[in-house]
Write a protein that holds these residues in place. Sequence first.
Motif, PDB file in Angstrom:
ATOM      1  N   ASP A  92       7.962  91.584  41.799  1.00 17.93           N
ATOM      2  CA  ASP A  92       6.718  90.719  42.229  1.00 17.93           C
ATOM      3  C   ASP A  92       6.075  90.169  40.901  1.00 17.93           C
ATOM      4  OD1 ASP A  92       5.196  92.727  41.028  1.00 17.93           O
ATOM      5  OD2 ASP A  92       4.850  93.626  43.065  1.00 17.93           O
ATOM      6  N   SER A  93       4.970  89.318  41.323  1.00 14.85           N
ATOM      7  CA  SER A  93       4.229  88.776  40.224  1.00 14.85           C
ATOM      8  C   SER A  93       3.714  89.753  39.119  1.00 14.85           C
ATOM      9  CB  SER A  93       2.934  87.730  40.892  1.00 14.85           C
ATOM     10  OG  SER A  93       2.093  88.602  41.659  1.00 14.85           O
ATOM     11  N   ASN A  94       3.392  90.923  39.577  1.00 22.78           N
ATOM     12  CA  ASN A  94       2.769  91.986  38.466  1.00 22.78           C
ATOM     13  C   ASN A  94       3.812  92.499  37.730  1.00 22.78           C
ATOM     14  OD1 ASN A  94       0.194  91.602  39.364  1.00 22.78           O
ATOM     15  ND2 ASN A  94       0.522  92.797  41.241  1.00 22.78           N
ATOM     16  N   ARG A  95       5.204  92.191  37.832  1.00 18.15           N
ATOM     17  CA  ARG A  95       6.469  92.645  37.378  1.00 18.15           C
ATOM     18  C   ARG A  95       6.825  94.111  37.701  1.00 18.15           C
ATOM     19  NH1 ARG A  95      10.118  89.092  34.626  1.00 18.15           N
ATOM     20  NH2 ARG A  95       8.670  87.511  33.625  1.00 18.15           N
ATOM     21  N   ASN A  96       6.513  94.227  38.918  1.00 16.46           N
ATOM     22  CA  ASN A  96       6.949  95.335  39.598  1.00 16.46           C
ATOM     23  C   ASN A  96       8.347  95.177  40.440  1.00 16.46           C
ATOM     24  OD1 ASN A  96       4.396  97.028  39.284  1.00 16.46           O
ATOM     25  ND2 ASN A  96       3.701  95.997  40.804  1.00 16.46           N
ATOM     26  N   GLN A  97       9.204  95.969  40.325  1.00 10.63           N
ATOM     27  CA  GLN A  97      10.434  95.823  40.964  1.00 10.63           C
ATOM     28  C   GLN A  97      10.205  96.337  42.250  1.00 10.63           C
ATOM     29  OE1 GLN A  97      14.028  97.514  38.911  1.00 10.63           O
ATOM     30  NE2 GLN A  97      14.925  97.516  40.779  1.00 10.63           N
ATOM     31  N   VAL A  98      10.875  95.465  43.043  1.00 12.09           N
ATOM     32  CA  VAL A  98      10.758  95.541  44.579  1.00 12.09           C
ATOM     33  C   VAL A  98      12.080  95.676  45.166  1.00 12.09           C
ATOM     34  CG1 VAL A  98       8.476  94.360  44.637  1.00 12.09           C
ATOM     35  CG2 VAL A  98      10.615  92.981  45.025  1.00 12.09           C
ATOM     36  N   ALA A  99      13.208  95.178  44.723  1.00 15.23           N
ATOM     37  CA  ALA A  99      14.666  95.454  45.322  1.00 15.23           C
ATOM     38  C   ALA A  99      15.466  95.049  44.004  1.00 15.23           C
ATOM     39  CB  ALA A  99      14.577  94.150  46.259  1.00 15.23           C
ATOM     40  N   SER A 100      16.949  95.891  44.251  1.00 13.86           N
ATOM     41  CA  SER A 100      17.777  95.914  43.344  1.00 13.86           C
ATOM     42  C   SER A 100      19.039  95.920  43.988  1.00 13.86           C
ATOM     43  CB  SER A 100      17.639  97.053  42.448  1.00 13.86           C
ATOM     44  OG  SER A 100      18.718  97.106  41.534  1.00 13.86           O
ATOM     45  N   SER A 101      20.194  95.349  43.377  1.00 12.83           N
ATOM     46  CA  SER A 101      21.449  95.353  44.043  1.00 12.83           C
ATOM     47  C   SER A 101      22.324  96.573  43.700  1.00 12.83           C
ATOM     48  CB  SER A 101      22.211  93.944  43.652  1.00 12.83           C
ATOM     49  OG  SER A 101      22.708  94.226  42.361  1.00 12.83           O
ATOM     50  N   LYS A 102      21.530  97.428  42.735  1.00 18.39           N
ATOM     51  CA  LYS A 102      22.359  98.809  42.266  1.00 18.39           C
ATOM     52  C   LYS A 102      21.515 100.016  43.004  1.00 18.39           C
ATOM     53  CE  LYS A 102      23.795 101.588  38.114  1.00 18.39           C
ATOM     54  NZ  LYS A 102      23.890 101.647  36.952  1.00 18.39           N
TER      55      LYS A 102
END
Length: 143
Positions: A92-102
């Motif tokens: 997101d805009s705060n550089r928090n990961q919200v999804a991953s394909s692993k």
Amino acid sequence: MKKAIYSIFVVGLFFLLSGTANGQCNPEQFTDACIPKLASGFNFLKSYKIDGQGGAKNKVEYSYVFTKGTQYMINVCATGESTDGIVVSLFDSNRNQVASSKLNGQYISAIAYPCNTTGIYYIQYTFDNSAQFCGGSALGFKR
């Protein structure tokens, strides 16, 4: 005639040694393959080239403005039917990961994200035991 053959040989040798004729990433073939693989109901927005330059780059990143109330899908295409170790992560805009394909050590070829906040999102591609460092991706949406 001999001069022409010699010139062709020198030019061919130059391309071979410079690497442009051997092992060059061609992400367009993968982006073209990814677009029709978006899930049913998703409309194509944008394609992304994933070129890790043979391992010289450890990540490739793009940004896109996501809109609240819209569901997004990002898929990855690489050699064969696998993702070749290319992992897509969404921040997101705060550089928090919200999804991953692993997930749990397994690679999936697509992620879906229901956007709850309008803003700039970062789509990051990394290489986890990739052999080619080359692929393509497509971003789609549905409301």
